[in-house]
Design a protein around this motif. Structure first.
Motif, PDB file in Angstrom:
ATOM      1  N   ILE A  15       0.862  -1.178   0.000  1.00  0.00           N
ATOM      2  CA  ILE A  15       0.000   0.000   0.000  1.00  0.00           C
ATOM      3  C   ILE A  15       0.898   1.228   0.000  1.00  0.00           C
ATOM      4  N   LEU A  26      -4.692   7.434  -1.306  1.00  0.00           N
ATOM      5  CA  LEU A  26      -4.316   6.062  -1.639  1.00  0.00           C
ATOM      6  C   LEU A  26      -3.810   6.026  -3.077  1.00  0.00           C
ATOM      7  N   LEU A  29      -2.666   0.143  -4.039  1.00  0.00           N
ATOM      8  CA  LEU A  29      -3.021  -0.933  -3.113  1.00  0.00           C
ATOM      9  C   LEU A  29      -3.072  -2.201  -3.948  1.00  0.00           C
ATOM     10  N   GLN A  41      -5.048  -6.897   0.723  1.00  0.00           N
ATOM     11  CA  GLN A  41      -5.373  -5.488   0.522  1.00  0.00           C
ATOM     12  C   GLN A  41      -6.298  -4.978   1.622  1.00  0.00           C
ATOM     13  N   LEU A  45      -5.137  -1.883   4.190  1.00  0.00           N
ATOM     14  CA  LEU A  45      -5.918  -0.657   4.349  1.00  0.00           C
ATOM     15  C   LEU A  45      -6.351  -0.490   5.803  1.00  0.00           C
ATOM     16  N   CYS A  48      -3.478   0.614   7.953  1.00  0.00           N
ATOM     17  CA  CYS A  48      -3.179   2.044   7.818  1.00  0.00           C
ATOM     18  C   CYS A  48      -4.191   2.913   8.557  1.00  0.00           C
TER      19      CYS A  48
END
Length: 83
Positions: A15, A26, A29, A41, A45, A48
């Motif tokens: 990412i 973003l 990804l 993925q 996400l 993060c």
């Protein structure tokens, strides 16, 4: 940028977030076949979101896409502000 590795030390996902003002954009990804089997993925996400929740960034901008696969991924999601 965060890179996810499996237990064999093989990169299986990545990412890339770019700071833009008070949010993160973003930029990329992705996951390879092994990563996609693990839904890497999704994990990246979510990682993060949690990693930046106490930062000065207000949100992660995931952009706009009309691809069916992305729509399916995000349709049951919720909006989380990371502040």
């Amino acid at each position: 940028m965060y890179i996810a590795y499996n237990n064999l030390n093989e990169a299986i996902g990545v990412i890339i977030l770019l700071p833009v003002g008070n949010h993160l954009f973003l930029n990329n990804l992705a996951g390879n076949t092994k990563g996609k089997e693990l839904r890497i993925q999704d994990y990246l996400l979510w990682y993060c979101v949690n990693a930046f929740k106490d930062s000065g960034y207000k949100y992660i901008d995931v952009g706009v896409s009309f691809r069916t696969s992305l729509y399916e991924f995000f349709k049951n999601g919720k909006l989380f502000h990371i502040l």
